[in-house]
Write an enzyme that holds these catalytic residues in place. Structure first.
Site, PDB file in Angstrom:
ATOM      1  N   ASN A  83     -11.268  -2.852  -5.130  1.00 49.32           N
ATOM      2  CA  ASN A  83     -10.696  -1.970  -5.709  1.00 49.32           C
ATOM      3  C   ASN A  83     -11.329  -1.551  -7.011  1.00 49.32           C
ATOM      4  O   ASN A  83     -10.589   0.087  -7.832  1.00 49.32           O
ATOM      5  CB  ASN A  83      -8.990  -1.975  -5.866  1.00 49.32           C
ATOM      6  CG  ASN A  83      -8.326  -2.015  -4.529  1.00 49.32           C
ATOM      7  OD1 ASN A  83      -7.063  -3.267  -4.357  1.00 49.32           O
ATOM      8  ND2 ASN A  83      -8.107  -1.105  -4.099  1.00 49.32           N
ATOM      9  N   TRP A  84     -12.505  -2.116  -7.406  1.00 52.94           N
ATOM     10  CA  TRP A  84     -12.843  -1.584  -8.656  1.00 52.94           C
ATOM     11  C   TRP A  84     -13.740  -0.456  -8.813  1.00 52.94           C
ATOM     12  O   TRP A  84     -13.855   0.018  -9.032  1.00 52.94           O
ATOM     13  CB  TRP A  84     -14.330  -2.638  -8.859  1.00 52.94           C
ATOM     14  CG  TRP A  84     -13.569  -4.003  -9.158  1.00 52.94           C
ATOM     15  CD1 TRP A  84     -13.337  -5.495  -9.055  1.00 52.94           C
ATOM     16  CD2 TRP A  84     -12.616  -4.615 -10.447  1.00 52.94           C
ATOM     17  NE1 TRP A  84     -12.868  -6.103  -9.319  1.00 52.94           N
ATOM     18  CE2 TRP A  84     -12.586  -6.050 -10.425  1.00 52.94           C
ATOM     19  CE3 TRP A  84     -12.703  -3.897 -11.830  1.00 52.94           C
ATOM     20  CZ2 TRP A  84     -11.857  -6.683 -11.383  1.00 52.94           C
ATOM     21  CZ3 TRP A  84     -11.522  -4.216 -12.684  1.00 52.94           C
ATOM     22  CH2 TRP A  84     -11.387  -6.148 -12.643  1.00 52.94           C
ATOM     23  N   ASP A 129       0.662  -1.587  -0.062  1.00 59.30           N
ATOM     24  CA  ASP A 129      -0.154  -0.571   0.368  1.00 59.30           C
ATOM     25  C   ASP A 129       0.852   1.102   0.409  1.00 59.30           C
ATOM     26  O   ASP A 129       2.110   0.801   0.801  1.00 59.30           O
ATOM     27  CB  ASP A 129      -0.683  -0.049   1.259  1.00 59.30           C
ATOM     28  CG  ASP A 129      -1.956   1.055   0.844  1.00 59.30           C
ATOM     29  OD1 ASP A 129      -2.756   0.863  -0.473  1.00 59.30           O
ATOM     30  OD2 ASP A 129      -2.563   1.574   2.130  1.00 59.30           O
ATOM     31  N   GLY A 130       0.514   2.210  -0.721  1.00 63.16           N
ATOM     32  CA  GLY A 130       1.023   3.725  -0.502  1.00 63.16           C
ATOM     33  C   GLY A 130       1.327   4.233  -1.882  1.00 63.16           C
ATOM     34  O   GLY A 130       2.073   5.102  -1.941  1.00 63.16           O
ATOM     35  N   ASN A 131       1.327   3.085  -2.571  1.00 66.61           N
ATOM     36  CA  ASN A 131       1.978   3.979  -4.193  1.00 66.61           C
ATOM     37  C   ASN A 131       0.863   5.270  -4.676  1.00 66.61           C
ATOM     38  O   ASN A 131       2.275   6.075  -5.571  1.00 66.61           O
ATOM     39  CB  ASN A 131       1.784   2.759  -5.364  1.00 66.61           C
ATOM     40  CG  ASN A 131       1.860   1.725  -4.883  1.00 66.61           C
ATOM     41  OD1 ASN A 131       2.951   1.144  -3.940  1.00 66.61           O
ATOM     42  ND2 ASN A 131       1.223   0.800  -5.618  1.00 66.61           N
ATOM     43  N   GLY A 132      -0.433   5.109  -4.210  1.00 68.03           N
ATOM     44  CA  GLY A 132      -1.013   6.861  -4.619  1.00 68.03           C
ATOM     45  C   GLY A 132      -0.369   7.787  -3.776  1.00 68.03           C
ATOM     46  O   GLY A 132       0.243   9.302  -4.489  1.00 68.03           O
ATOM     47  N   ARG A 189       1.723  -4.444   6.506  1.00 64.25           N
ATOM     48  CA  ARG A 189       1.653  -3.506   5.642  1.00 64.25           C
ATOM     49  C   ARG A 189       2.735  -2.336   5.782  1.00 64.25           C
ATOM     50  O   ARG A 189       2.565  -1.702   6.401  1.00 64.25           O
ATOM     51  CB  ARG A 189       0.176  -2.932   6.013  1.00 64.25           C
ATOM     52  CG  ARG A 189      -0.407  -2.845   5.083  1.00 64.25           C
ATOM     53  CD  ARG A 189      -2.160  -2.172   6.031  1.00 64.25           C
ATOM     54  NE  ARG A 189      -3.050  -1.108   5.137  1.00 64.25           N
ATOM     55  CZ  ARG A 189      -3.934  -1.639   4.506  1.00 64.25           C
ATOM     56  NH1 ARG A 189      -4.337  -2.090   5.143  1.00 64.25           N
ATOM     57  NH2 ARG A 189      -4.078  -0.961   3.836  1.00 64.25           N
ATOM     58  N   SER A 234      -7.597  -5.322  -5.169  1.00 64.50           N
ATOM     59  CA  SER A 234      -8.783  -6.025  -3.862  1.00 64.50           C
ATOM     60  C   SER A 234      -9.476  -6.624  -4.710  1.00 64.50           C
ATOM     61  O   SER A 234     -10.048  -5.012  -5.857  1.00 64.50           O
ATOM     62  CB  SER A 234      -8.370  -5.029  -2.753  1.00 64.50           C
ATOM     63  OG  SER A 234      -9.289  -4.175  -2.574  1.00 64.50           O
ATOM     64  N   THR A 235     -11.302  -6.769  -4.728  1.00 61.57           N
ATOM     65  CA  THR A 235     -12.006  -6.712  -4.858  1.00 61.57           C
ATOM     66  C   THR A 235     -12.642  -5.729  -4.718  1.00 61.57           C
ATOM     67  O   THR A 235     -14.153  -5.657  -5.835  1.00 61.57           O
ATOM     68  CB  THR A 235     -12.540  -7.691  -4.231  1.00 61.57           C
ATOM     69  OG1 THR A 235     -12.573  -8.113  -2.613  1.00 61.57           O
ATOM     70  CG2 THR A 235     -13.070  -9.670  -4.896  1.00 61.57           C
TER      71      THR A 235
HETATM   72  C1  IPE Z   1      -4.942  -2.569   0.335  1.00 65.99           C
HETATM   73  O1  IPE Z   1      -5.067  -1.710  -0.148  1.00 65.99           O
HETATM   74  C2  IPE Z   1      -5.463  -3.444  -1.731  1.00 65.99           C
HETATM   75  C3  IPE Z   1      -4.232  -3.406  -1.918  1.00 65.99           C
HETATM   76  C4  IPE Z   1      -2.969  -3.099  -1.769  1.00 65.99           C
HETATM   77  C5  IPE Z   1      -4.154  -4.102  -3.437  1.00 65.99           C
HETATM   78  P1  IPE Z   1      -6.159  -0.314  -0.157  1.00 65.99           P
HETATM   79  O2  IPE Z   1      -5.619   1.046  -0.745  1.00 65.99           O
HETATM   80  O3  IPE Z   1      -7.363  -0.173  -1.170  1.00 65.99           O
HETATM   81  O4  IPE Z   1      -6.787  -0.535   1.089  1.00 65.99           O
HETATM   82  P2  IPE Z   1      -7.621   0.867   1.967  1.00 65.99           P
HETATM   83  O5  IPE Z   1      -8.425   0.687   0.626  1.00 65.99           O
HETATM   84  O6  IPE Z   1      -6.769   2.090   2.620  1.00 65.99           O
HETATM   85  O7  IPE Z   1      -8.482  -0.376   3.199  1.00 65.99           O
HETATM   86  C1  IPE Z   2      -1.996   0.357  -2.965  1.00 61.44           C
HETATM   87  O1  IPE Z   2      -1.576   1.492  -3.146  1.00 61.44           O
HETATM   88  C2  IPE Z   2      -1.498  -0.687  -4.842  1.00 61.44           C
HETATM   89  C3  IPE Z   2      -3.407  -0.409  -4.921  1.00 61.44           C
HETATM   90  C4  IPE Z   2      -3.681  -0.566  -3.755  1.00 61.44           C
HETATM   91  C5  IPE Z   2      -3.684  -1.522  -6.376  1.00 61.44           C
HETATM   92  P1  IPE Z   2      -2.409   2.544  -3.376  1.00 61.44           P
HETATM   93  O2  IPE Z   2      -2.769   2.937  -4.652  1.00 61.44           O
HETATM   94  O3  IPE Z   2      -3.896   2.145  -2.363  1.00 61.44           O
HETATM   95  O4  IPE Z   2      -1.952   3.499  -2.275  1.00 61.44           O
HETATM   96  P2  IPE Z   2      -2.271   4.862  -2.142  1.00 61.44           P
HETATM   97  O5  IPE Z   2      -2.955   4.711  -0.736  1.00 61.44           O
HETATM   98  O6  IPE Z   2      -3.531   4.999  -2.199  1.00 61.44           O
HETATM   99  O7  IPE Z   2      -1.035   5.755  -0.996  1.00 61.44           O
HETATM  100 MG    MG Z   3      -3.987   2.656  -0.448  1.00 62.89          MG
END
Ligand code: IPE
Ligand code: IPE
Ligand code: MG
Length: 238
Positions: free
Chosen positions: A73-74, A25-28, A186, A70-71
């Site tokens: 993330n759609w 998590d945290g790419n965005g 995580r 994740s299911t």
């Molecule tokens: C969890 O991250 C799913 C993945 C890392 C693929 P999310 O960014 O989707 O989780 P939430 O929405 O913050 O709980």
């Molecule tokens: C996790 O990073 C990757 C996926 C859920 C696909 P995020 O895209 O959730 O990154 P943040 O949490 O928004 O920084």
């Molecule tokens: Mg995230």
């Protein structure tokens, strides 16, 4: 004297991790901090994913599971979802297909429906080519822990195998065939599972780091593994 030191070394050796799992998590946020589009964060994350998985295999961890999509993330904008799926497809072509020399089988855990036929075909080809190899990388794609359990129960029902017990339900899960995760890491600072490996993580150790996934290094992972090695897992005992 020499024997004494040797024995001591064995006694203090950290317990082996046979399965490590990552919520990547945290790419965005990584991209946002750099004034880049979120997709750039996913591209950076994919490179780190490759590095960290290879490092885990190199240091002898035989099973690695990564949460890629994740299911839930759609719910994200179509543009971002498309970019993630394209990235995955490219990874199958460019990277995983080279894993033949690494003796690792790739298994995609999660629902297949909703994915494009082209992507499903590539996933299945890779799974078939790599099946039976020594190490395992599970890629959780279109994955939800609750969904995995519900699909397993429905499968057991269809096969006339209900009522079930813990062992038969475990064996019907997407992640079957390997030990449960010892350690779930995580990144990104949030303190939740976000529907990841709900059944399998019943007795997993968790490590939460504020480091954003694209910033995770082998050195930090070493520190995480040292922390794990100092923990006392009781499994309900004393
Ligand atoms: C969890 O991250 C799913 C993945 C890392 C693929 P999310 O960014 O989707 O989780 P939430 O929405 O913050 O709980
Ligand atoms: C996790 O990073 C990757 C996926 C859920 C696909 P995020 O895209 O959730 O990154 P943040 O949490 O928004 O920084
Ligand atoms: Mg995230």
């Amino acid at each position: 004297m020499f024997g004494f030191f040797r024995r001591k070394k064995v006694e203090t050796a950290p317990p082996a991790v046979s399965h490590i799992a990552f919520i990547m998590d945290g790419n965005g946020r990584w991209a946002k901090r750099r004034g880049l589009p979120r997709e750039a964060g996913h591209r950076a994350g994919a490179k780190v994913f490759q590095r960290i998985v290879e490092y885990c295999l190199d240091i002898g961890i035989p099973t690695v599971t990564v949460y890629a999509f994740s299911t839930e993330n759609w719910r994200r904008p179509e543009k971002e979802v498309d970019a993630i799926m394209e990235l995955l497809e490219r990874y199958i072509d460019d990277t995983f297909s080279k894993y033949a020399d690494r003796d690792v089988e790739i298994v995609f855990v999660g629902r297949r429906d909703g994915l494009t036929p082209g992507l499903i075909e590539k996933m299945e080809r890779l799974e078939n080519e790599s099946r039976g190899r020594k190490s395992r990388v599970n890629i959780a794609l279109n994955y939800g822990g609750r969904d995995e359990i519900v699909r397993a129960v429905n499968r057991l029902y269809e096969e006339g195998k209900l009522p079930c017990d813990e062992a038969s339900l475990s064996a019907a899960l997407d992640c079957a065939g390997r030990p449960d995760p010892d350690l779930v890491v995580r990144t990104g600072g949030d303190l939740r599972t976000s529907n990841f490996l709900l059944w399998e993580s019943a007795y997993a150790e968790y490590f939460f780091t504020g480091t954003l996934w694209p910033d995770l290094t082998e050195r930090e992972l070493d520190r995480i593994l040292s922390d794990y090695a100092r923990r006392h897992r009781r499994f309900g005992g004393l």
